[in-house]
Each structure stands twice: as C-alpha cells, then as structure tokens.
Design a protein around this motif. Structure first.
Motif, PDB file in Angstrom:
ATOM      1  N   ASP A 162       0.821  -1.209   0.000  1.00  0.00           N
ATOM      2  CA  ASP A 162       0.000   0.000   0.000  1.00  0.00           C
ATOM      3  C   ASP A 162       0.854   1.258   0.000  1.00  0.00           C
ATOM      4  O   ASP A 162       0.520   2.242  -0.662  1.00  0.00           O
ATOM      5  CB  ASP A 162      -0.956   0.019   1.196  1.00  0.00           C
ATOM      6  N   ALA A 211       1.994   1.715  -3.549  1.00  0.00           N
ATOM      7  CA  ALA A 211       0.879   2.145  -4.407  1.00  0.00           C
ATOM      8  C   ALA A 211       0.520   3.605  -4.151  1.00  0.00           C
ATOM      9  O   ALA A 211       0.280   4.370  -5.095  1.00  0.00           O
ATOM     10  CB  ALA A 211      -0.335   1.253  -4.174  1.00  0.00           C
ATOM     11  N   ARG A 234       3.009   5.892  -5.706  1.00  0.00           N
ATOM     12  CA  ARG A 234       2.762   5.960  -7.155  1.00  0.00           C
ATOM     13  C   ARG A 234       1.563   6.859  -7.475  1.00  0.00           C
ATOM     14  O   ARG A 234       1.537   7.516  -8.499  1.00  0.00           O
ATOM     15  CB  ARG A 234       2.533   4.565  -7.724  1.00  0.00           C
ATOM     16  N   GLU A 235       0.583   6.869  -6.589  1.00  0.00           N
ATOM     17  CA  GLU A 235      -0.615   7.702  -6.787  1.00  0.00           C
ATOM     18  C   GLU A 235      -0.344   9.188  -6.550  1.00  0.00           C
ATOM     19  O   GLU A 235      -1.194  10.014  -6.837  1.00  0.00           O
ATOM     20  CB  GLU A 235      -1.737   7.259  -5.843  1.00  0.00           C
TER      21      GLU A 235
END
Length: 124
Positions: free
Chosen positions: A18, A21, A24-25
């Motif tokens: 998480d 991720a 990356r977001e």
C-alpha cells in the motif's frame, strides 16, 4: 481521508504494498498527515521493508517530531529495532541528533536495555 493520511496509515501498519501504491498515486514521501507527521515518523518500527521503500524514495531520515524533537532513529533505538537503526544510518540519519531532552538515540537505547543497538550506535 487524504493521500498523506492513507500513506501514514499504511506505513504505521507495515503495509509495504500500500505504501508503494500510494507513492505511485502521488502521496508525498515527506508530506505530513493531519497530525503533522510523515510516513517515516509513524512507520511500524519493525517493518524494515517499509523503511527501505520510504528511504529509497528520499524520505528524510532526520525529520524531527515537533513536540519531542525525536527522529526516527531515536524511535528505532528506544524500541530496539537494530535493522531499522542500521538502515536509517545507512541513509544518513544522524546518530548524534538530540531530542528536546538532549538525548541522543544511543542514550535511549541504553536506557531501554537494547545492547545491540547501543553497540551499533557506538561504532558510528
């Protein structure tokens, strides 16, 4: 919940996937959550993969807690997480940093009986 809050929550629970991720977001590795703390400050201390990921993404290893003056290395030393302490120092955490009580990470490790961390920090 903001991206920064989600990132710090993922770091605090040791959820490497998480954390990756969310970075990356667009979550900022040195951004603060609603409590003014970064992911590195709230990460689960025993979660070396989370620490590695944050540090590789340029998390500041010398960020200080605004109320106590402690750094992540202070936290790792106090709780006895040698692998995390080694990793933080590898990424340039300052072993001589002092908190608001003028304690260095080695002082907190010594107070809490973490001999291996004391030995490591003495060699720095």
């Amino acid at each position: 919940m903001t991206l920064q809050d989600k990132l710090t929550t993922a770091a605090a629970t040791g959820n490497t996937a998480d954390v990756e991720a969310l970075l990356r977001e667009g979550a900022q590795v040195n951004g603060v959550n609603r409590f003014g703390r970064t992911a590195l400050q709230v990460m689960m201390m025993g979660s070396t993969p989370v620490a590695q990921l944050l540090l590789e993404r340029r998390a500041d290893p010398n960020v200080t807690d605004r109320s106590t003056g402690t750094t992540p290395l202070h936290d790792a030393a106090r709780t006895g997480f040698l692998d995390t302490a080694r990793l933080l120092v590898q990424f340039r955490a300052d072993p001589q940093a002092t908190d608001n009580n003028n304690c260095r990470p080695i002082d907190l490790a010594r107070e809490n009986g973490h001999v291996e961390v004391v030995d490591f920090l003495q060699s720095q």
